[in-house]
Design a protein around this motif. Structure first.
Motif, short mmCIF file in Angstrom:
data_model
loop_
_atom_site.label_atom_id
_atom_site.label_comp_id
_atom_site.label_asym_id
_atom_site.label_seq_id
_atom_site.Cartn_x
_atom_site.Cartn_y
_atom_site.Cartn_z
N LEU A 102 34.16 90.79 99.82
CA LEU A 102 35.30 91.59 99.36
C LEU A 102 34.86 93.03 99.14
O LEU A 102 33.72 93.28 98.72
CB LEU A 102 35.85 91.04 98.04
N THR A 105 43.85 86.73 96.10
CA THR A 105 43.58 87.60 97.25
C THR A 105 42.95 86.80 98.38
O THR A 105 43.35 86.94 99.55
CB THR A 105 42.64 88.74 96.83
N ARG A 159 36.45 96.90 97.43
CA ARG A 159 37.53 97.53 96.68
C ARG A 159 38.11 98.67 97.52
O ARG A 159 37.38 99.58 97.94
CB ARG A 159 37.02 98.08 95.34
N ARG A 177 40.11 86.98 89.06
CA ARG A 177 40.93 88.14 89.48
C ARG A 177 41.17 88.17 90.99
O ARG A 177 42.17 88.74 91.43
CB ARG A 177 40.23 89.44 89.05
N THR A 178 40.29 87.58 91.79
CA THR A 178 40.39 87.72 93.25
C THR A 178 40.75 86.42 93.97
O THR A 178 40.85 86.40 95.19
CB THR A 178 39.05 88.22 93.81
N ARG A 210 42.61 97.89 94.96
CA ARG A 210 42.70 96.44 95.02
C ARG A 210 41.56 95.89 95.88
O ARG A 210 40.97 96.62 96.69
CB ARG A 210 44.04 95.99 95.59
N TRP A 211 41.26 94.61 95.69
CA TRP A 211 40.21 93.96 96.46
C TRP A 211 40.81 93.35 97.72
O TRP A 211 41.88 92.76 97.69
CB TRP A 211 39.55 92.85 95.63
N GLN A 212 40.06 93.50 98.84
CA GLN A 212 40.49 92.93 100.12
C GLN A 212 39.29 92.31 100.85
O GLN A 212 38.13 92.69 100.62
CB GLN A 212 41.16 93.98 101.02
#
Length: 344
Positions: A324, A253, A326, A249-250, A334-336
Motif C-alpha cells: 500500500l 481498501t 499513501r 484502517r486499510t 488515502r491508502w491505495q
C-alpha cells in the motif's frame, strides 16, 4: 731568442727578407756561409729547433690499430642492426593462452536448449498411444529417431493414453556429444470408477538419451521411466510484528481492490502509476479471510492477505503480499494498492 720561446723549446725566429738580426743589442749578426760550388747540399739541422722524431713502439701501434678496428666494428654492427629492424621488424612475443579444462570439455557437450526441445517433443510422442491408430505414434516418433529405427519403441500396440504437457528439465552430459534429458510428462488415461469411465491424470518422469549428429540432435535409444521428486522439509520464515491499527484502517481498501481485480476493474482502485495485470474472467471474490499489516511507518506499508476466490464451481483460498502507498489529493490522503505478489 726570447725568454718565452726558450721556455716552450721553440726554434729561433727566422729573419725577414734576408735581413740579419743580432741576438742581443750591440752584437753583429753573423754572415751566412754560402755553399761551395759543386758540393752536396747540407742536410738541415733540427737540433737547435727543439723538435725530435720519435719511433712508435710496436705495442702502442697494435693497440691503436685494434682500437680503430673495435670502433668500426661497433659502428658497423649498429648500422646493420638498425637496417635489419627496418626490413624485418621484431614480432611481439606470442601470448600463451592456457586452455580451460571446463571449456574444452564443453566442446563435446550436446547443446542444452536443443537437447531439451527434442527430448520434450519425443516424450510427448513416446507416451502417447492408441490401439485404434498405432500409425500416428510411429509417425511422430520418426521425427526424432535415426533412420531405420524401431518405431514401436517397446509398445505392444494395446491401450490408450494421452499427454497433456511436457516439461524438460535437467540435462546430464555424458561426453562425446551424448547426453540424457529428464522430462516431466503429464499423462491422462481412462479408467473404470464404479463401472463408469473416468479420466485420470498424473505426472510421470522420463529420461531420454540424446546425441548430436552433425547439425541435429537425435534420440539414440529407448527412454526410461523414472521417479518424480518427493516432498522436502521447509521451515517458513517467522512472521513479522503486526500493526493491528493500520490493518483495521486499510482492510476495506484491500477488499475493494480485490473485488475490482476479480471483476477486471483493478485500475479504478489501484494507486496511480501501478501496473497490476488483470486476473481474467470466471473469478469472483468470496471473502477476505485475513489482513495483517507489518509493523512500520512511512507512506509505504506491506501486509499479508488471505483471500478466498470462487471459480469453476469451487472455492480456492490463496495468500498474497500486498503493498500500500499513501496517495495525496485535494480532498486529503488515502491508502491505495500499489503491488500484489505471492507470499514467499
Amino acid at each position: 731568442m726570447s725568454t718565452l720561446r726558450k721556455m716552450l723549446n721553440l726554434p729561433a725566429k727566422e729573419p725577414k727578407g734576408g735581413e740579419h738580426k743580432a741576438d742581443a743589442p750591440g752584437e753583429d749578426a753573423p754572415f751566412e756561409t754560402l755553399p761551395t760550388p759543386g758540393a752536396a747540399p747540407a742536410e738541415p739541422s733540427w737540433s737547435h729547433g727543439g723538435w725530435a722524431e720519435e719511433t712508435e713502439s710496436s705495442g702502442r701501434s697494435f693497440a691503436r690499430r685494434a682500437g680503430r678496428v673495435a670502433i668500426w666494428a661497433v659502428i658497423g654492427l649498429a648500422a646493420f642492426t638498425g637496417v635489419r629492424s627496418w626490413v624485418f621488424p621484431a614480432k611481439p612475443p606470442a601470448v600463451s593462452q592456457q586452455a580451460d579444462p571446463q571449456s574444452e570439455a564443453r566442446k563435446h557437450d550436446v547443446p542444452t536448449e536443443e537437447a531439451q526441445q527434442v527430448a520434450a517433443r519425443f516424450a510427448r510422442s513416446y507416451m502417447t498411444w492408441s490401439s485404434q491408430a498405432p500409425q500416428l505414434r510411429a509417425r511422430d516418433l520418426a521425427m526424432d529417431l535415426p533412420k531405420d529405427a524401431d518405431l514401436k519403441m517397446g509398445w505392444d500396440g494395446q491401450g490408450a493414453q494421452a499427454v497433456a504437457q511436457t516439461i524438460p528439465g535437467k540435462v546430464t552430459q555424458t561426453g562425446g556429444k551424448h547426453a540424457r534429458v529428464v522430462v516431466d510428462v503429464r499423462v491422462s488415461s481412462t479408467v473404470k470408477v464404479k463401472k463408469k469411465d473416468a479420466t485420470v491424470s498424473r505426472w510421470q518422469g522420463l529420461e531420454v538419451p540424446v546425441a548430436q549428429v552433425g547439425d541435429r540432435v537425435l534420440v539414440t535409444g529407448q527412454p526410461a521411466l523414472i521417479g518424480m521428486p518427493t516432498a522436502a522439509s521447509y521451515s517458513p520464515r517467522s512472521e513479522a510484528d503486526a500493526d493491528s491499527a493500520m490493518a483495521g484502517r486499510t482492510r476495506q481498501t484491500v477488499k475493494d481492490f480485490l473485488d475490482s481485480w476479480a471483476a477486471g476493474n483493478e485500475g479504478q482502485t489501484a494507486a496511480p502509476g501501478s501496473h497490476i495485470a488483470p486476473l481474467g474472467s470466471g473469478m469472483s471474490l468470496d471473502s477476505l479471510d485475513n489482513w495483517a499489516v507489518d509493523a512500520g511507518s512511512g507512506d509505504k506499508r506491506v501486509g499479508t492477505a488471505t483471500v478466498r476466490w470462487r471459480l469453476a464451481g469451487a472455492q480456492l483460498q490463496q495468500t498474497y503480499r500486498i503493498t500500500l502507498i499513501r496517495v495525496s489529493a485535494s480532498s486529503g490522503a488515502r491508502w491505495q494498492v500499489q503491488q500484489v505478489s505471492a507470499d514467499s
